[in-house]
Design a protein around this motif. Structure first.
Motif, PDB file in Angstrom:
ATOM      1  N   ARG A 187      67.444  -7.574  80.783  1.00  3.97           N
ATOM      2  CA  ARG A 187      67.138  -7.686  79.357  1.00  3.97           C
ATOM      3  C   ARG A 187      68.402  -7.623  78.506  1.00  3.97           C
ATOM      4  O   ARG A 187      68.502  -8.290  77.469  1.00  3.97           O
ATOM      5  CB  ARG A 187      66.156  -6.586  78.932  1.00  3.97           C
ATOM      6  CG  ARG A 187      64.748  -6.753  79.488  1.00  3.97           C
ATOM      7  CD  ARG A 187      64.117  -8.092  79.074  1.00  3.97           C
ATOM      8  NE  ARG A 187      63.951  -8.214  77.645  1.00  3.97           N
ATOM      9  CZ  ARG A 187      62.860  -7.898  76.978  1.00  3.97           C
ATOM     10  NH1 ARG A 187      61.794  -7.432  77.620  1.00  3.97           N
ATOM     11  NH2 ARG A 187      62.786  -8.047  75.669  1.00  3.97           N
TER      12      ARG A 187
ATOM     13  N   TYR B 292      69.838 -11.069  78.624  1.00  7.68           N
ATOM     14  CA  TYR B 292      69.089 -11.980  77.743  1.00  7.68           C
ATOM     15  C   TYR B 292      69.395 -11.711  76.275  1.00  7.68           C
ATOM     16  O   TYR B 292      69.646 -12.647  75.503  1.00  7.68           O
ATOM     17  CB  TYR B 292      67.588 -11.842  77.991  1.00  7.68           C
ATOM     18  CG  TYR B 292      66.779 -12.583  76.954  1.00  7.68           C
ATOM     19  CD1 TYR B 292      66.661 -13.970  77.004  1.00  7.68           C
ATOM     20  CD2 TYR B 292      66.187 -11.905  75.881  1.00  7.68           C
ATOM     21  CE1 TYR B 292      65.961 -14.661  76.029  1.00  7.68           C
ATOM     22  CE2 TYR B 292      65.480 -12.588  74.909  1.00  7.68           C
ATOM     23  CZ  TYR B 292      65.374 -13.963  74.978  1.00  7.68           C
ATOM     24  OH  TYR B 292      64.693 -14.644  74.006  1.00  7.68           O
TER      25      TYR B 292
ATOM     26  N   PHE C 104      60.957 -10.241  82.364  1.00  2.63           N
ATOM     27  CA  PHE C 104      60.652 -11.331  81.437  1.00  2.63           C
ATOM     28  C   PHE C 104      59.154 -11.622  81.302  1.00  2.63           C
ATOM     29  O   PHE C 104      58.763 -12.696  80.825  1.00  2.63           O
ATOM     30  CB  PHE C 104      61.416 -12.593  81.855  1.00  2.63           C
ATOM     31  CG  PHE C 104      62.911 -12.390  81.846  1.00  2.63           C
ATOM     32  CD1 PHE C 104      63.552 -11.882  80.724  1.00  2.63           C
ATOM     33  CD2 PHE C 104      63.676 -12.660  82.969  1.00  2.63           C
ATOM     34  CE1 PHE C 104      64.927 -11.671  80.716  1.00  2.63           C
ATOM     35  CE2 PHE C 104      65.049 -12.456  82.970  1.00  2.63           C
ATOM     36  CZ  PHE C 104      65.679 -11.958  81.837  1.00  2.63           C
TER      37      PHE C 104
ATOM     38  N   VAL D 168      63.353 -18.130  78.841  1.00  8.30           N
ATOM     39  CA  VAL D 168      64.382 -18.155  79.885  1.00  8.30           C
ATOM     40  C   VAL D 168      64.144 -19.303  80.854  1.00  8.30           C
ATOM     41  O   VAL D 168      63.038 -19.847  80.949  1.00  8.30           O
ATOM     42  CB  VAL D 168      64.412 -16.818  80.672  1.00  8.30           C
ATOM     43  CG1 VAL D 168      64.871 -15.679  79.780  1.00  8.30           C
ATOM     44  CG2 VAL D 168      63.043 -16.508  81.289  1.00  8.30           C
TER      45      VAL D 168
END
Length: 337
Positions: free
Chosen positions: A25, A28, A52, A59
């Protein structure tokens, strides 16, 4: 400049679910959107699925199958999709096959890829390999959207030609081993080298926040190829190019229990990493196993780089003993060879 950061998820096998989710995370949130995993990487897919869940459209996820039969293919795909908590993959890749899967080759696995794509369960078909011959055949076939292949600043002219061939064929090139399995320790030089190739996306294998943050910092401040970085590359190429073990692990398992992919590169690692880490009692026992070599040559037959692995192991053991002697560690009977 394009963000040259993909996330190679193999190392997250070694950390807990909570640590992996936090790392993924963080990647991301700071701008990484491409994540590469494989059915072979134990619980790596599960961890990506946890990270996710509920944001699949944010993504890009690539996974791999080593299946060589239709039955194994569909089983792998089902398991992968369940693990990732998704109903599709952006890229599904054949995982280092010793042949180039094609329609009508008798295996039936490429036909499975086509059917899965028709079903919407995969969006692009890819292949990973360590063999130039298979990689070139895959490009020439026109059957693949992406090729994943080892590529770093220790690359040979043949490797660079492969990248250019992919670009000409309008294929994406996913660069694995961009740090050559830990032999390259200057990430700025590694990044700057990769950035020279527009169609190349390196997947950095990370398992610690400090490693991740190093690459995340390059999103806003990407390293460019300076004379200083070029000198680093030239020095490393002189020291490391040639018949060295890339640590890919395709020679494993060893019937004698030798950790070939660690032992066959010890001479290089010990000069490029904190020395004491390589001289512990456990590491010495690991290296000692080389003397149990059966000379069955299975490792040579499986090596995609056609190395004389038994000879390389013996050279590394000899070098290791000399390093130990130089460090005056042999005074303790427990550490003697």
């Amino acid at each position: 400049m394009t963000n040259k950061n993909g996330f190679g998820a193999l190392p997250i096998q070694r950390i807990s679910d909570a640590e992996a989710v936090k790392l993924l995370r963080r990647a991301y949130d700071r701008g990484i959107t491409f994540y590469d995993t494989a059915r072979f990487y134990t619980d790596s897919e599960v961890k990506i699925g946890l990270a996710f869940k509920g944001m699949r459209d944010k993504v890009y996820i690539a996974s791999k199958t080593a299946a060589v039969t239709p039955e194994a293919f569909w089983k792998d795909l089902e398991t992968t999709l369940n693990n990732l908590q998704t109903d599709y993959l952006d890229i599904y890749q054949f995982h280092n096959p010793d042949f180039c899967p094609k329609p009508g080759d008798g295996s039936g696995v490429y036909e499975c890829m086509l059917k899965a794509k028709e079903q919407g369960r995969i969006r692009h078909i890819g292949i990973t390999n360590h063999r130039l011959k298979v990689a070139e055949e895959a490009i020439d076939s026109g059957l693949y959207d992406t090729l994943q292949f080892p590529f770093c600043y220790l690359a040979t002219e043949k490797d660079i030609a492969l990248v250019k061939k992919c670009e000409k064929a309008d294929m994406g090139f996913i660069s694995m081993k961009a740090l050559s399995g830990g032999l390259i320790n200057n990430s700025a030089a590694a990044y700057a080298f990769q950035a020279q190739y527009e169609n190349v996306l390196p997947i950095w294998g990370v398992q610690r926040e400090e490693e991740l943050d190093e690459f995340l910092s390059y999103i806003d401040h990407p390293p460019v190829m300076t004379e200083e970085l070029r000198q680093v590359i030239d020095h490393d190429r002189e020291e490391l190019c040639g018949n060295f073990c890339r640590g890919c692990g395709y020679c494993m398992p060893c019937p004698a229990g030798i950790k070939i992919n660690d032992c066959a590169r010890m001479s290089l690692m010990i000069r490029r990493a904190p020395t004491q880490m390589q001289l512990t009692a456990d590491m010495q026992k690991m290296m000692m196993k080389i003397e149990d070599c059966l000379h069955c040559n299975q490792c040579m037959e499986k090596c995609p780089y056609e190395l004389n692995t038994p000879e390389l192991l013996q050279k590394n053991l000899k070098d290791y003993k000399e390093i130990l002697a130089g460090k005056e560690i042999l005074s303790n009977k427990e550490t003697q060879f």
